[in-house]
Scaffold this motif. Structure first.
Motif, PDB file in Angstrom:
ATOM      1  N   GLY A  10      -2.372  -6.561 -36.368  1.00 53.96           N
ATOM      2  CA  GLY A  10      -2.898  -5.257 -35.991  1.00 53.96           C
ATOM      3  C   GLY A  10      -1.975  -4.138 -36.410  1.00 53.96           C
ATOM      4  N   SER A  11      -2.544  -2.987 -36.616  1.00 51.29           N
ATOM      5  CA  SER A  11      -1.824  -1.710 -36.776  1.00 51.29           C
ATOM      6  C   SER A  11      -1.056  -1.565 -38.088  1.00 51.29           C
ATOM      7  CB  SER A  11      -0.858  -1.459 -35.607  1.00 51.29           C
ATOM      8  OG  SER A  11      -1.563  -1.536 -34.393  1.00 51.29           O
ATOM      9  N   LEU A  12      -0.210  -2.556 -38.413  1.00 49.09           N
ATOM     10  CA  LEU A  12       0.667  -2.415 -39.571  1.00 49.09           C
ATOM     11  C   LEU A  12       0.920  -3.792 -40.180  1.00 49.09           C
ATOM     12  CD1 LEU A  12       2.697  -0.426 -41.089  1.00 49.09           C
ATOM     13  CD2 LEU A  12       4.439  -1.354 -39.559  1.00 49.09           C
ATOM     14  N   THR A  69     -15.142  -2.200 -38.988  1.00 49.12           N
ATOM     15  CA  THR A  69     -15.268  -1.825 -37.575  1.00 49.12           C
ATOM     16  C   THR A  69     -15.044  -0.330 -37.382  1.00 49.12           C
ATOM     17  OG1 THR A  69     -12.919  -2.359 -37.261  1.00 49.12           O
ATOM     18  CG2 THR A  69     -14.536  -4.065 -36.679  1.00 49.12           C
ATOM     19  N   HIS A  70     -14.033   0.198 -38.079  1.00 45.47           N
ATOM     20  CA  HIS A  70     -13.713   1.621 -38.028  1.00 45.47           C
ATOM     21  C   HIS A  70     -12.703   1.896 -39.137  1.00 45.47           C
ATOM     22  CE1 HIS A  70     -10.407  -0.251 -35.962  1.00 45.47           C
ATOM     23  NE2 HIS A  70      -9.798   0.870 -35.636  1.00 45.47           N
ATOM     24  N   THR A  71     -12.407   3.157 -39.357  1.00 50.48           N
ATOM     25  CA  THR A  71     -11.652   3.494 -40.561  1.00 50.48           C
ATOM     26  C   THR A  71     -10.181   3.801 -40.284  1.00 50.48           C
ATOM     27  OG1 THR A  71     -12.549   5.738 -40.405  1.00 50.48           O
ATOM     28  CG2 THR A  71     -13.649   4.227 -41.907  1.00 50.48           C
ATOM     29  N   TRP A  73      -6.333   2.980 -40.621  1.00 48.69           N
ATOM     30  CA  TRP A  73      -5.690   2.443 -41.823  1.00 48.69           C
ATOM     31  C   TRP A  73      -5.689   0.926 -41.919  1.00 48.69           C
ATOM     32  CZ3 TRP A  73      -0.570   5.669 -42.480  1.00 48.69           C
ATOM     33  CH2 TRP A  73      -0.860   6.799 -43.266  1.00 48.69           C
ATOM     34  N   ASP A  74      -5.324   0.283 -40.776  1.00 47.29           N
ATOM     35  CA  ASP A  74      -5.140  -1.171 -40.846  1.00 47.29           C
ATOM     36  C   ASP A  74      -6.438  -1.921 -41.119  1.00 47.29           C
ATOM     37  OD1 ASP A  74      -5.571  -0.098 -38.221  1.00 47.29           O
ATOM     38  OD2 ASP A  74      -5.152  -2.046 -37.336  1.00 47.29           O
ATOM     39  N   HIS A  75      -7.578  -1.198 -41.139  1.00 47.12           N
ATOM     40  CA  HIS A  75      -8.867  -1.846 -41.389  1.00 47.12           C
ATOM     41  C   HIS A  75      -9.459  -1.468 -42.747  1.00 47.12           C
ATOM     42  CE1 HIS A  75      -9.073  -3.372 -37.213  1.00 47.12           C
ATOM     43  NE2 HIS A  75      -8.194  -2.391 -37.072  1.00 47.12           N
ATOM     44  N   ILE A  76      -8.816  -0.543 -43.446  1.00 43.99           N
ATOM     45  CA  ILE A  76      -9.359  -0.139 -44.762  1.00 43.99           C
ATOM     46  C   ILE A  76      -8.301  -0.120 -45.863  1.00 43.99           C
ATOM     47  CG2 ILE A  76     -11.243   1.245 -43.786  1.00 43.99           C
ATOM     48  CD1 ILE A  76      -9.529   3.756 -44.483  1.00 43.99           C
ATOM     49  N   THR A 172     -12.708  -6.319 -32.361  1.00 42.41           N
ATOM     50  CA  THR A 172     -11.311  -5.930 -32.394  1.00 42.41           C
ATOM     51  C   THR A 172     -11.183  -4.413 -32.298  1.00 42.41           C
ATOM     52  OG1 THR A 172      -9.180  -6.269 -33.478  1.00 42.41           O
ATOM     53  CG2 THR A 172     -11.063  -5.766 -34.914  1.00 42.41           C
ATOM     54  N   ASP A 173     -10.010  -3.985 -31.863  1.00 42.52           N
ATOM     55  CA  ASP A 173      -9.752  -2.585 -31.572  1.00 42.52           C
ATOM     56  C   ASP A 173     -10.660  -2.119 -30.440  1.00 42.52           C
ATOM     57  OD1 ASP A 173      -8.690  -3.286 -34.227  1.00 42.52           O
ATOM     58  OD2 ASP A 173      -7.877  -1.255 -34.119  1.00 42.52           O
ATOM     59  N   HIS A 174     -10.412  -2.764 -29.319  1.00 44.33           N
ATOM     60  CA  HIS A 174     -11.209  -2.509 -28.115  1.00 44.33           C
ATOM     61  C   HIS A 174     -10.295  -2.588 -26.894  1.00 44.33           C
ATOM     62  CE1 HIS A 174     -14.478  -2.664 -25.207  1.00 44.33           C
ATOM     63  NE2 HIS A 174     -13.906  -3.712 -24.663  1.00 44.33           N
ATOM     64  N   GLY A 232      -6.166   1.822 -26.868  1.00 42.55           N
ATOM     65  CA  GLY A 232      -7.370   1.255 -27.480  1.00 42.55           C
ATOM     66  C   GLY A 232      -7.307  -0.230 -27.791  1.00 42.55           C
ATOM     67  N   HIS A 233      -6.450  -0.977 -27.074  1.00 42.02           N
ATOM     68  CA  HIS A 233      -6.343  -2.414 -27.339  1.00 42.02           C
ATOM     69  C   HIS A 233      -6.340  -3.229 -26.037  1.00 42.02           C
ATOM     70  CE1 HIS A 233      -5.802  -1.724 -31.571  1.00 42.02           C
ATOM     71  NE2 HIS A 233      -4.928  -0.783 -31.284  1.00 42.02           N
ATOM     72  N   THR A 234      -6.584  -4.527 -26.189  1.00 40.72           N
ATOM     73  CA  THR A 234      -6.748  -5.412 -25.036  1.00 40.72           C
ATOM     74  C   THR A 234      -5.514  -6.290 -24.850  1.00 40.72           C
ATOM     75  OG1 THR A 234      -9.128  -5.544 -25.509  1.00 40.72           O
ATOM     76  CG2 THR A 234      -8.221  -7.234 -24.062  1.00 40.72           C
ATOM     77  N   PHE A 254      -6.531 -12.084 -31.758  1.00 38.29           N
ATOM     78  CA  PHE A 254      -6.561 -11.406 -33.059  1.00 38.29           C
ATOM     79  C   PHE A 254      -5.905 -10.036 -32.923  1.00 38.29           C
ATOM     80  CE2 PHE A 254      -8.886  -9.056 -36.446  1.00 38.29           C
ATOM     81  CZ  PHE A 254      -8.740  -9.936 -37.505  1.00 38.29           C
ATOM     82  N   HIS A 255      -5.589  -9.413 -34.082  1.00 37.71           N
ATOM     83  CA  HIS A 255      -4.969  -8.081 -34.108  1.00 37.71           C
ATOM     84  C   HIS A 255      -3.604  -8.149 -33.413  1.00 37.71           C
ATOM     85  CE1 HIS A 255      -4.897  -3.597 -33.976  1.00 37.71           C
ATOM     86  NE2 HIS A 255      -5.792  -3.665 -34.924  1.00 37.71           N
ATOM     87  N   HIS A 256      -2.781  -9.097 -33.887  1.00 38.12           N
ATOM     88  CA  HIS A 256      -1.467  -9.322 -33.279  1.00 38.12           C
ATOM     89  C   HIS A 256      -0.570  -8.098 -33.455  1.00 38.12           C
ATOM     90  CE1 HIS A 256      -3.116 -13.277 -33.362  1.00 38.12           C
ATOM     91  NE2 HIS A 256      -2.840 -13.519 -34.621  1.00 38.12           N
TER      92      HIS A 256
HETATM   93 ZN   LIG Z   1      -6.561  -1.897 -35.804  1.00 35.77          ZN
END
Ligand SMILES: [Zn+2]
Ligand SMILES: [Zn+2]
Length: 451
Positions: A10-12, A69-71, A73-76, A172-174, A232-234, A254-256
């Motif tokens: 996740g994130s980076l 899922t959304h835009t 950075w880590d997803h695009i 993810t990202d929830h 924004g994360h679980t 997921f999204h470690h």
């Molecule tokens: Zn993310």
């Protein structure tokens, strides 16, 4: 369906000796339907290796569907490095949530502007078709796709994929909506406790219901969570509670977090396995992991391809929406105004419940953000009055209650009084912005679908 994890971080992106086992690349998951429909979930840096494998000689189809899922950075970030987009003859359908303002294509083009990247979006030679999505159901080959907004500081969709009686949910990202899970979550092998008093959390469980595999945001631990609220994360432990409550068979954490090395991941997976009891199979999603997800006993569902639930021309209608902001604290009203004004909404403000009702009856807003504790008439009183109003529009208007109260009974009372959503302070302005878009898009979709 065959699943392959190409990016789980996740994130980076976080490559290095400490992350070799679970992987350092950001979100990217390949899904193949039995009819060889290719679906790619998110386009983080993991998409680089996926793209190379697709373009390799003798590779499978080089065209497919990319569900973003959304835009963030880590997803695009893998998009400009996804090799199939650089080959003529390939056709890619790209899907992502579309809200007000910027369209998907413009957002993707943004990270490829001259200052950031040497190739522009327009120079990609594959045929790329863009689809802005809202909540709904559509078909990709034999795969039935259901979309649902997640809770994240940026408009984000989760994807539920069903084919041949098997179900995979990618969420993810929830972040959980309620702040009360820590008090109620089950531990050890005990039966799962009620996941939440929050109606939106219950709907999230319905979204995961009966899945053979849930791929879920698990960025934090419960111990870390108090310092990360509204990011924004679980917490992973709560992902377990959600999956158990949903009766899911397997859960992929997921999204470690970029700070979580392989050994720490092992410990977190072990904690979550214990929390999962005997009924839920929990594992940490790892780069390179491949699995076949078969039916869990449900009858195969036959679905033909259908139109994606496109945002269409709703952007303008959403932008013109009128929102009533109600709080006796002027600072909160000012914060909400400065958060929402740049989005182009028409804003009304009130500083107590009676004034709020007066304005609501006169102006009939599309959405109300309502403080819970106010002098004279409080938020619960306003909610009840709206739900009992002779005007059907006020009986139906989405009301988001906002409060600093962390008492779970306040959440219960809010929904009982007719609130649509319940947000606990402190919140990030970006979080409020994405909740506003979520409810406006839902409402506009409903009103567009009604006679
Ligand atoms: Zn993310
Ligand atoms: Zn994000």
């Amino acid at each position: 369906m065959r699943i392959r994890f190409w990016g789980t971080r996740g994130s980076l992106a976080k490559p290095g000796p400490a992350t070799v086992r679970y992987g350092g690349n950001t979100s990217c998951v390949e899904v193949r339907g039995a009819d060889s429909t290719l679906i790619v979930l998110d386009c983080g840096t993991g998409a680089h290796d996926l793209g190379q494998s697709l373009q390799a000689p003798g590779g499978h189809s080089r065209s497919g569907h990319l569900l973003i899922t959304h835009t963030h950075w880590d997803h695009i970030q893998g998009f400009p490095f996804f090799a199939p987009l650089f080959a003529s003859g390939n056709v890619w359908d790209v899907y992502a949530p579309e809200g007000v303002g910027q369209r998907l294509e413009a957002t993707l083009a943004g990270q490829m502007e001259y200052s950031y990247f040497p190739v522009t979006l327009g120079q990609l030679v594959a045929t790329i078709r863009y689809h802005g999505l809202v909540e709904g159901v559509f078909g990709l080959g034999q795969v039935r796709v259901t979309t649902r907004y997640l809770n994240h500081p940026g408009l984000t969709l989760g994807y539920r994929l069903e084919a041949g009686g098997a179900t995979v949910v990618y969420a993810t990202d929830h972040e959980p909506h309620s702040r009360h899970h820590g008090e109620t979550g089950g531990t050890g092998g005990r039966a799962a406790q009620p996941v939440s008093v929050h109606a939106e959390d219950q709907r999230h469980v319905e979204f995961l219901a009966g899945a053979d595999l849930v791929i879920h945001d698990a960025q934090y631990t419960l111990a870390e969570y108090p310092a990360k609220m509204s990011w924004g994360h679980t917490p992973a432990e709560l992902a377990v509670d959600f999956a158990r409550a949903a009766g899911a068979r397997r859960l992929a954490l997921f999204h470690h977090d970029p700070l979580r090395d392989d050994d720490a991941m092992d410990r977190l997976v072990e904690t979550c396995r214990r929390r999962g009891g005997g009924t839920l199979d929990v594992f940490g999603a790892a780069e390179g992991m491949v699995m076949d997800v078969g039916p869990g006993g449900a009858a195969p569902r036959v679905t033909g391809p259908s139109e994606a639930p496109a945002a269409g021309g709703r952007g303008a209608a959403e932008a013109a929406a009128t929102i009533l902001l109600v709080d006796d604290d002027r600072d909160i009203v000012d914060l909400l105004v400065s958060t929402l004004q740049p989005e182009g909404f028409a804003l009304l403000t009130a500083c107590d419940g009676e004034e709020a009702l007066r304005i609501a009856r006169a102006q009939r807003p599309d959405l109300i953000l309502l403080d819970l504790n106010m002098p004279r008439l409080d938020g619960l009183g306003v909610c009840r009055a709206l739900r009992g109003d002779p005007d059907p529009r006020l009986r139906e208007v989405p009301v988001v209650l906002i409060t600093a109260s962390t008492d779970s009974s306040a959440t219960v009372a809010g929904f009982a009084a007719g609130a649509t959503d319940f947000v606990t302070k402190p919140f990030k302005p970006t979080h409020i912005r994405s909740r506003v878009h979520t409810w406006l898009l839902r409402t506009l979709r409903e009103s567009a679908g009604s006679p």
